[in-house]
Design a protein around this motif. Structure first.
Motif, mmCIF file in Angstrom:
data_model
loop_
_atom_site.group_PDB
_atom_site.id
_atom_site.type_symbol
_atom_site.label_atom_id
_atom_site.label_comp_id
_atom_site.label_asym_id
_atom_site.label_seq_id
_atom_site.Cartn_x
_atom_site.Cartn_y
_atom_site.Cartn_z
ATOM 1 N N GLY B 35 0.784 -1.234 0.000
ATOM 2 C CA GLY B 35 0.000 0.000 0.000
ATOM 3 C C GLY B 35 0.815 1.282 0.000
ATOM 4 N N LEU B 36 2.100 1.179 -0.258
ATOM 5 C CA LEU B 36 2.933 2.390 -0.251
ATOM 6 C C LEU B 36 3.451 2.695 -1.650
ATOM 7 C CD1 LEU B 36 5.327 2.062 2.855
ATOM 8 C CD2 LEU B 36 3.479 3.712 2.546
ATOM 9 N N SER B 37 3.244 3.930 -2.116
ATOM 10 C CA SER B 37 3.957 4.348 -3.318
ATOM 11 C C SER B 37 5.391 4.641 -2.887
ATOM 12 C CB SER B 37 3.329 5.610 -3.910
ATOM 13 O OG SER B 37 3.542 6.697 -3.027
ATOM 14 N N LEU B 38 6.290 4.752 -3.854
ATOM 15 C CA LEU B 38 7.678 5.029 -3.481
ATOM 16 C C LEU B 38 7.816 6.423 -2.883
ATOM 17 C CD1 LEU B 38 8.101 2.395 -5.095
ATOM 18 C CD2 LEU B 38 10.280 3.319 -5.825
ATOM 19 N N GLU B 39 6.927 7.319 -3.273
ATOM 20 C CA GLU B 39 6.953 8.673 -2.692
ATOM 21 C C GLU B 39 6.451 8.643 -1.255
ATOM 22 O OE1 GLU B 39 4.604 11.541 -4.799
ATOM 23 O OE2 GLU B 39 5.878 13.190 -4.117
ATOM 24 N N LYS B 40 5.357 7.925 -1.043
ATOM 25 C CA LYS B 40 4.804 7.838 0.319
ATOM 26 C C LYS B 40 5.781 7.158 1.273
ATOM 27 C CE LYS B 40 -0.226 7.722 -0.172
ATOM 28 N NZ LYS B 40 -1.345 6.789 -0.306
ATOM 29 N N ALA B 41 6.477 6.173 0.750
ATOM 30 C CA ALA B 41 7.414 5.442 1.613
ATOM 31 C C ALA B 41 8.480 6.367 2.191
ATOM 32 C CB ALA B 41 8.074 4.310 0.825
ATOM 33 N N LEU B 42 8.830 7.415 1.423
ATOM 34 C CA LEU B 42 9.854 8.346 1.904
ATOM 35 C C LEU B 42 9.368 9.146 3.114
ATOM 36 C CD1 LEU B 42 11.340 9.817 -1.416
ATOM 37 C CD2 LEU B 42 12.332 8.081 0.065
ATOM 38 N N ALA B 43 8.050 9.164 3.314
ATOM 39 C CA ALA B 43 7.508 9.907 4.451
ATOM 40 C C ALA B 43 7.185 8.979 5.626
ATOM 41 C CB ALA B 43 6.249 10.654 4.010
ATOM 42 N N ALA B 44 7.415 7.704 5.441
ATOM 43 C CA ALA B 44 7.128 6.745 6.531
ATOM 44 C C ALA B 44 8.330 6.653 7.469
ATOM 45 C CB ALA B 44 6.830 5.379 5.912
ATOM 46 N N ARG B 45 8.162 5.857 8.526
ATOM 47 C CA ARG B 45 9.308 5.680 9.435
ATOM 48 C C ARG B 45 10.291 4.707 8.794
ATOM 49 N NH1 ARG B 45 8.789 4.317 15.263
ATOM 50 N NH2 ARG B 45 8.173 2.286 14.393
ATOM 51 N N PRO B 46 11.576 5.051 8.785
ATOM 52 C CA PRO B 46 12.559 4.170 8.122
ATOM 53 C C PRO B 46 12.503 2.737 8.639
ATOM 54 C CG PRO B 46 13.616 6.181 8.924
ATOM 55 C CD PRO B 46 12.199 6.247 9.363
ATOM 56 N N GLU B 47 12.291 2.561 9.938
ATOM 57 C CA GLU B 47 12.278 1.199 10.477
ATOM 58 C C GLU B 47 11.056 0.424 9.981
ATOM 59 O OE1 GLU B 47 12.427 4.113 12.050
ATOM 60 O OE2 GLU B 47 11.924 3.896 14.170
ATOM 61 N N ALA B 67 18.126 -3.344 -0.746
ATOM 62 C CA ALA B 67 17.992 -2.067 -0.031
ATOM 63 C C ALA B 67 17.354 -1.011 -0.917
ATOM 64 C CB ALA B 67 19.375 -1.597 0.431
ATOM 65 N N MET B 68 16.068 -0.815 -0.744
ATOM 66 C CA MET B 68 15.350 0.257 -1.434
ATOM 67 C C MET B 68 15.647 0.294 -2.935
ATOM 68 S SD MET B 68 13.423 1.585 0.800
ATOM 69 C CE MET B 68 12.915 3.304 0.870
ATOM 70 N N SER B 69 15.483 -0.842 -3.577
ATOM 71 C CA SER B 69 15.612 -0.832 -5.035
ATOM 72 C C SER B 69 14.391 -0.097 -5.596
ATOM 73 C CB SER B 69 15.700 -2.256 -5.571
ATOM 74 O OG SER B 69 14.487 -2.931 -5.395
ATOM 75 N N GLY B 70 14.504 0.362 -6.807
ATOM 76 C CA GLY B 70 13.424 1.166 -7.395
ATOM 77 C C GLY B 70 13.684 2.649 -7.250
ATOM 78 N N TYR B 71 14.587 3.002 -6.323
ATOM 79 C CA TYR B 71 14.907 4.417 -6.118
ATOM 80 C C TYR B 71 16.177 4.801 -6.888
ATOM 81 C CZ TYR B 71 11.484 4.692 -2.323
ATOM 82 O OH TYR B 71 10.326 4.689 -1.572
ATOM 83 N N GLU B 123 19.124 5.398 5.843
ATOM 84 C CA GLU B 123 18.572 5.046 7.154
ATOM 85 C C GLU B 123 17.782 3.724 7.061
ATOM 86 O OE1 GLU B 123 19.387 6.426 9.775
ATOM 87 O OE2 GLU B 123 17.873 5.948 11.285
ATOM 88 N N VAL B 124 16.981 3.593 6.017
ATOM 89 C CA VAL B 124 16.242 2.338 5.827
ATOM 90 C C VAL B 124 17.232 1.180 5.660
ATOM 91 C CG1 VAL B 124 14.664 1.057 4.313
ATOM 92 C CG2 VAL B 124 14.246 3.480 4.764
#
Lengths: 214, 351
Positions: B35-47, B67-71, B123-124
């Motif tokens: 349920g997270l877009s890659l943009e929304k994920a950047l606003a979530a908690r890294p953990e 580690a955060m592929s797609g970015y 951080e993630v």
């Protein structure tokens, strides 16, 4: 071989040889010798681009070579275009082309456009990151027969199906032939979304579009 | 053996307890499926994001985490380029940052670490490394020098300059090699231990073997040589058909080569056997996403048969998987891999 035919061959050779300066020089020669400008483009420069496309299919030429060939062709066309007689060009099939929304990889789309235009198609380039509705609106607006879409990413390819859904909803699906292409695209994918055609490269795209409109 | 040991032995061409099998990349798949877009994920908690990634990869039985592929394109944004996020899928670069190679002189690579998105990704990564507790590699896939050059300068301009201005292409590749290394350095400091260079723009579908040798290979050698000093697994993925240049890839400093579904695994085995490890090449759309789990398992069997005996092979998709890929299909792939018995892989006496 007449002098005009010899000139057409030299123009074609200049394109295949990626020699932009020579293409311009020969195009100027065509103008000064009053060779028909349309024929010089069609039987000379465009024929050269067709041969370059064949070399691309044979994996002797790749994207850099096709780009330089098309630079040579376009430089020659720029010289000849002001000398085209009105009404001399044959009726051309119209199409719209673009990279689907979410994707900005347009090199393949640009090559398909070059090859189609050099083969007698009028192609309106919608650019990249094009929303599905724009494909439909522009195709209707210019009276296109073809809608051509590409995607290089597995994350965006499904959006091409949305264009077909919009056409069906508007009741105009049968007015257009739709073709798709791009790295992750296959014939099976084209079939699945209900497209009429698929081609794996720019040279094949020309034959595919010709056969769709035959 | 932990998943990490299986992968490590495989890439070192040593016997492993079982066939290695992994999801490839899959950042958009993991985040979008939760349920997270890659943009929304950047606003979530890294953990929390790290937990989603860890759970997504391990629940389907992948031997590796990513580690955060797609970015991949975040680096372009971090040095001043324009990128656009999408509701689904990955962000992309919407215009070129430089008009000529000398424009790179104005780009300050020190800005990389100051970029909020880059800091978040690091951080993630740190949290993901902690979660793996040494049991899994934490792999990183990022664009390589040639693809970065195309994104900064425009792929068409880059291809044109191969003929028009080859020296400027070399200078640009020098810059993008440095950019890659500076960017990846931060991830390695945070625990990434498997660095995969993704190079779609240098595909055999795009450029000739001659130009690949002349322009791309020197940048690979520079980058892999630097990476090997940092004690990470060095890996390369090139999209499309690269059958006519497989032999060139045994000598660039990469320990592992991932091939796309257009490449024959039999030819890859012939080129790589005993020299470098290799992996692939399940069709990511036609099979991994579209097939039934049974169909995926059948295709895996064919892949493994084509890859043949000799070890040093990781079963995986031939490219990044679509966000809509069913987890059951990935599970089918990992089960097919894990249950595969091949004499050269499974050598009890050796492990």
């Amino acid at each position: 071989m007449s002098s005009a035919e010899e000139l057409y061959k030299q123009l074609a050779d200049a394109v295949v040889d990626m020699d932009e300066e020579k293409a311009v020089l020969l195009a100027k020669q065509a103008v000064s010798q009053k060779v028909d400008a349309y024929q010089a483009i069609d039987k000379g420069l465009a024929k050269g681009m067709e041969r370059a496309g064949k070399l691309f299919e044979d994996e002797e030429y790749f994207v850099p070579e096709l780009i330089i060939c098309s630079d040579a062709m376009n430089a020659g066309i720029a010289v000849l275009k002001p000398h085209l007689k009105p009404g001399t060009a044959a009726a051309r099939h119209k199409g719209v082309i673009g990279v689907i929304e979410g994707d900005t990889h347009d090199i393949g789309k640009n090559l398909v456009k070059i090859m189609l235009e050099s083969s007698g198609f009028d192609i309106l380039d919608l650019g990249r990151d094009v929303p599905p509705q724009t494909f439909v609106d522009k195709a209707i607006e210019i009276g296109a027969e073809l809608i051509l879409m590409s995607s290089l990413m597995t994350t965006t390819m499904d959006t091409m199906g949305d264009v077909i859904k919009i056409l069906i909803d508007k009741g105009v699906r049968d007015k257009f032939k739709i073709a798709v292409g791009g790295g992750p695209i296959s014939q099976a994918f084209a079939d699945r979304i209900g497209a009429d055609g698929y081609s794996k490269n720019a040279a094949e795209a020309v034959r595919m579009c010709q056969s769709l409109l035959a | 053996m932990t998943s990490k040991q299986v992968i490590q032995n495989t890439v070192e061409l040593k016997p492993a307890e079982r066939q290695a099998v992994t999801v490839f990349s899959g950042g958009a798949w993991a985040l979008n499926s939760n349920g997270l877009s890659l943009e929304k994920a950047l606003a979530a908690r890294p953990e929390d994001v790290a937990e989603i990634l860890f759970r997504s990869y391990t629940q389907v039985g992948s031997d590796m985490t990513w580690a955060m592929s797609g970015y991949n394109n975040i680096v372009i944004g971090a040095i001043g380029g324009k990128i656009k996020f999408r509701a689904k899928g990955t962000p992309d670069v919407i215009e070129t940052l430089i008009r000529k190679v000398s424009d790179t002189e104005a780009i300050n690579l020190d800005r990389l670490r100051d970029d909020p998105a880059v800091r978040f990704l690091l951080e993630v990564t740190r949290h993901l490394v902690k979660k793996t507790a040494g049991r899994y590699h934490v792999a990183l896939t990022r664009w390589g020098p040639f693809t970065l050059a195309g994104l900064l300068y425009g792929a068409e301009n880059l291809m044109r300059d191969i003929y028009r201005d080859p020296e400027s292409v070399r200078r640009l590749l020098d810059f993008t090699s440095d950019l890659y290394l500076r960017y990846v350095e931060g991830y390695i400091e945070n625990g990434v231990d498997f660095a995969l260079i993704a190079e779609p723009t240098s595909s055999g579908d795009m450029m000739s073997r001659r130009h690949f040798e002349e322009f791309v290979m020197p940048s690979f050698k520079k980058v892999f040589s630097a990476l090997r000093k940092k004690n990470v697994v060095t890996a390369l993925h090139i999209c499309g058909n690269i059958e006519n240049r497989l032999d060139l890839l045994t000598d660039i400093g990469a320990q592992f080569i991932s091939v796309d579904y257009k490449v024959s695994l039999k030819k890859a085995r012939a080129a790589f056997n005993g020299k470098v490890a290799f992996g692939g090449n399940m069709n990511p759309v036609g099979v991994i996403r579209n097939e039934s789990p049974e169909g995926v398992a059948r295709a895996c069997g064919q892949c493994l048969a084509d890859a043949g005996d000799g070890g040093g092979f990781i079963l995986m998709p031939g490219c990044d998987i679509p966000p809509s890929t069913p987890a059951a299909n990935l599970q089918a792939m990992t089960e097919a891999g894990r249950s595969y018995v091949c004499s050269s892989v499974y050598q009890k006496g050796d492990v």
